[in-house]
Scaffold this active site. Structure first.
Site, short mmCIF file in Angstrom:
data_model
loop_
_atom_site.label_atom_id
_atom_site.label_comp_id
_atom_site.label_asym_id
_atom_site.label_seq_id
_atom_site.Cartn_x
_atom_site.Cartn_y
_atom_site.Cartn_z
N ASN A 2 0.87 -1.18 0.00
CA ASN A 2 0.00 0.00 0.00
C ASN A 2 0.90 1.23 0.00
O ASN A 2 1.48 1.58 1.03
CB ASN A 2 -0.88 -0.05 1.26
N LYS B 232 0.13 4.26 -0.33
CA LYS B 232 -0.53 5.44 0.25
C LYS B 232 -0.29 6.66 -0.65
O LYS B 232 -0.13 6.51 -1.85
CB LYS B 232 -0.07 5.65 1.69
N HIS C 170 -9.58 0.61 5.04
CA HIS C 170 -8.29 0.85 5.70
C HIS C 170 -8.52 1.78 6.89
O HIS C 170 -9.37 2.68 6.83
CB HIS C 170 -7.30 1.47 4.71
N GLU D 122 -7.00 4.24 7.99
CA GLU D 122 -6.86 5.68 7.72
C GLU D 122 -8.14 6.23 7.10
O GLU D 122 -8.54 7.36 7.37
CB GLU D 122 -5.63 5.93 6.83
N GLU E 47 -5.22 -5.39 10.63
CA GLU E 47 -4.25 -4.33 10.85
C GLU E 47 -4.56 -3.60 12.15
O GLU E 47 -5.41 -2.70 12.17
CB GLU E 47 -4.30 -3.32 9.70
N GLY F 177 2.44 2.10 10.81
CA GLY F 177 3.37 3.23 10.68
C GLY F 177 4.08 3.59 11.96
O GLY F 177 4.72 4.63 12.05
N SER G 50 3.49 -2.27 10.37
CA SER G 50 4.95 -2.32 10.58
C SER G 50 5.58 -3.64 10.16
O SER G 50 6.52 -4.11 10.80
CB SER G 50 5.30 -1.97 12.02
P1 PGA Z 1 2.81 0.15 7.69
O1 PGA Z 1 1.32 0.37 7.08
O2 PGA Z 1 3.35 -1.10 7.06
O3 PGA Z 1 3.55 1.37 7.28
O4 PGA Z 1 2.65 0.03 9.17
C1 PGA Z 1 0.46 -0.71 6.88
C2 PGA Z 1 -0.82 -0.24 6.27
O5 PGA Z 1 -1.27 0.88 6.56
O6 PGA Z 1 -1.45 -0.96 5.47
#
Ligand code: PGA
Length: 253
Positions: free
Chosen positions: A9, A11, A94, A96, A166, A172, A211
């Site tokens: 992803n 983003k 997701h 976010e 997740e 992140g 992560s």
């Molecule tokens: P990350 O994000 O690997 O940077 O923790 C995962 C995601 O948001 O799908």
């Protein structure tokens, strides 16, 4: 046997040039991957990145879609449009999107249905916040998020979907769930689907996200109910991403 999957992803990162460089580096560094690999660039770059994936070794995914199929929805992109520019997958729900754009369970369920109606394979994200985790509410939250989709789309629809667990506190932050923690929630998700349809539960591919990096991927993907990963930050580094894909393959060998 479930085929492992790793989805990147990207983003809202990079320019046209940077994303082209990234996909070329990934293609160069990866041999024929034994696991399924999906990259999810920003929507405006889907078409161009898709052209670079012409031999279909790597699939193309979008990061979100509109729940409606067409009409007066300024700024939105429909599932049919994503399909039209070459996407085969789309991330739905997701964290976010849930947190920053107030996408609630009902809207996520509508997006899941819209994705399948357009012929896209949804990657449904579920997961608890730090607060919910600390309260011990993980299973309750994940069950609610899953049930909202099950109620609208039915269990059969999970035969044409991927689910990503997740934990929001791991996204992140550099702080991943331990393999045991991930396995416990994955087993819970599989059991919840299997309770409605054993075969669909058994065949459902469950990704861990939060992560994931090359250093922890093999251990996470080695868990019996972890079928791969949804990777954010580490998917922006070609070498790292390719090593994560390799871990998904060897973790299941
Ligand atoms: P990350 O994000 O690997 O940077 O923790 C995962 C995601 O948001 O799908």
């Amino acid at each position: 046997m479930r085929r492992p999957v790793v989805a990147g992803n990207w983003k809202m990162h990079g320019s046209r040039a940077e994303n082209t460089r990234l996909i070329n580096a990934i293609l160069e560094a990866s041999d024929e991957p034994a696991c399924e690999v999906i990259v999810c660039p920003p929507a405006v770059y889907l078409w161009e990145i898709g052209r670079q994936l012409k031999d279909n070794r790597i699939a193309l995914g979008a990061q979100t879609l509109c729940a409606d199929s067409q009409g007066a929805f300024t700024g939105e992109v429909s599932g049919a449009m994503l399909k039209d520019v070459g996407a085969s997958h789309v991330i739905v729900g997701h964290s976010e999107r849930r947190a920053l754009y107030r996408e609630d369970d009902a809207l996520v369920a509508r997006k899941f249905v819209a994705a399948q109606a357009a012929g896209l394979l949804p990657i449904l994200c579920v997961g608890e916040t730090l607060e919910e985790w600390e309260r011990g509410d993980t299973e309750q939250v994940v069950a609610r998020q899953l049930d909202a989709v099950l109620a609208v789309a039915g269990v059969a629809s999970f035969g044409r979907a991927i689910v990503a667990y997740e934990p929001v506190w791991a996204i992140g932050t550099g702080k991943n769930a331990t393999p045991d923690q991930a396995q416990a929630v994955h087993a819970f998700i599989r059991a919840r689907i299997a309770a409605r349809d054993a075969m669909i539960g058994d065949g459902l591919r469950l990704l861990y996200g939060g992560s994931v990096k090359a250093a922890n991927a093999a251990e996470l993907f080695g868990q019996p109910d972890v079928d791969g990963g949804l990777v954010g930050g580490a998917s922006l580094k070609a070498d790292e991403f390719v090593r994560i894909c390799a871990a998904a393959t060897s973790g299941r060998a």
